[in-house]
Design an enzyme around this catalytic site. Structure first.
Site, PDB file in Angstrom:
ATOM      1  N   SER A 144       0.847  -1.193   0.000  1.00  0.00           N
ATOM      2  CA  SER A 144       0.000   0.000   0.000  1.00  0.00           C
ATOM      3  C   SER A 144       0.877   1.236   0.000  1.00  0.00           C
ATOM      4  O   SER A 144       1.987   1.213   0.544  1.00  0.00           O
ATOM      5  CB  SER A 144      -0.883   0.011   1.251  1.00  0.00           C
ATOM      6  OG  SER A 144      -1.554   1.254   1.389  1.00  0.00           O
ATOM      7  N   TYR A 154      -1.214  -0.218  10.316  1.00  0.00           N
ATOM      8  CA  TYR A 154      -1.387  -0.632   8.916  1.00  0.00           C
ATOM      9  C   TYR A 154      -0.147  -0.274   8.107  1.00  0.00           C
ATOM     10  O   TYR A 154       0.399  -1.100   7.372  1.00  0.00           O
ATOM     11  CB  TYR A 154      -2.626   0.036   8.323  1.00  0.00           C
ATOM     12  CG  TYR A 154      -2.875  -0.319   6.881  1.00  0.00           C
ATOM     13  CD1 TYR A 154      -3.437  -1.549   6.547  1.00  0.00           C
ATOM     14  CD2 TYR A 154      -2.562   0.565   5.848  1.00  0.00           C
ATOM     15  CE1 TYR A 154      -3.671  -1.891   5.216  1.00  0.00           C
ATOM     16  CE2 TYR A 154      -2.794   0.233   4.535  1.00  0.00           C
ATOM     17  CZ  TYR A 154      -3.350  -0.986   4.220  1.00  0.00           C
ATOM     18  OH  TYR A 154      -3.574  -1.319   2.900  1.00  0.00           O
TER      19      TYR A 154
END
Length: 249
Positions: A144, A154
């Site tokens: 990501s 994350y």
């Protein structure tokens, strides 16, 4: 791209981007393993692909659990006798809890890292023996652009995944197996809509070079290349596919 006869495994393929990747592989002739923790979703996608004339099988897997991943690999060997491609797509994102790192419960920290970081390692290790038997394999990890932003646990998990990609590539290159990562940018799908606040999509688009959100087709274009014979000399890399929102020079 020569997918005919090849077996492509997509984790987290029961919905969202993973489902789109599974559909794309099937449309181009691959035999597809629809791997997901949700049995109903996996079976629904596999049935859809079968209806379209592709060969697909649903496999229930918890990518964070070594025994479950081993069972997945056994099922693939029993059904197909080979594994050529794995896209490590399963991850915690749409349902991600928001915590500051100073406040995050350590149990939740462990949960996110178990799925987003340990999961790709376990899945890759499980299918590598099948790839080694043919001297050819393609591993694509879904990272990501959050790896390069302040994005809590994350972002930590995805930056770790980029390093895992390089480390695995260094170990598997001699076996004819490449390992790369794709780091998507702003994708206006259901999962991202649950995470990105109102108005933020517009701000992200305006800050990008290409003024639109991305699609699964944008991402699969890179995945298609990385899983092809043409990418034989490309390994250990993380590719930002994000419309130019951020970059690494």
């Amino acid at each position: 791209m020569g997918y005919e006869g090849k077996v492509a495994i997509v984790t987290g393929a029961g919905r969202g981007l993973g489902r789109d990747y599974a559909r794309s592989f099937a449309a181009e002739g691959a035999r597809v393993v629809v791997a997901d923790i949700n049995a109903g979703d996996a079976k629904e996608v596999a049935a859809e692909l079968d209806h379209r004339g592709a060969e697909a099988v649903a496999v229930v897997v918890d990518v964070s659990d070594e025994a479950s991943v081993s069972e997945m690999a056994d099922a693939i060997r029993d059904r197909f006798g080979r594994a050529d491609i794995i896209v490590n797509n399963a991850g915690i994102w749409g349902d991600l809890e928001r915590h500051k790192l100073l406040d995050i419960p350590t149990s939740y920290w462990d949960t996110v890292l178990a799925v987003n970081l340990r999961g790709p390692l376990l899945c890759t290790r499980a299918v590598v023996p099948l790839m080694r038997e043919r001297g050819w394999g393609r591993v694509v990890n879904i990272s990501s652009m959050g790896a390069y932003m302040v994005s809590g646990v994350y972002g930590v998990s995805k930056l770790g995944l980029n390093q895992l990609t390089y480390a695995l590539a260094s170990e598997l290159g001699a076996d004819g197996i490449t390992v790369n990562a794709v780091a998507p940018g702003t994708i206006a799908n259901e999962a991202s809509r649950r995470q990105v606040p109102d108005g933020a999509f517009e701000r992200l688009v305006n800050a990008s070079i290409i003024k639109r959100t991305g699609t699964s087709a944008d991402l699969f274009g890179m995945i298609r290349y990385l899983t092809s014979d043409e990418a034989e000399w490309v390994t250990g890399q993380t590719f930002l596919v994000n419309g130019g929102y951020n970059t690494r020079l």
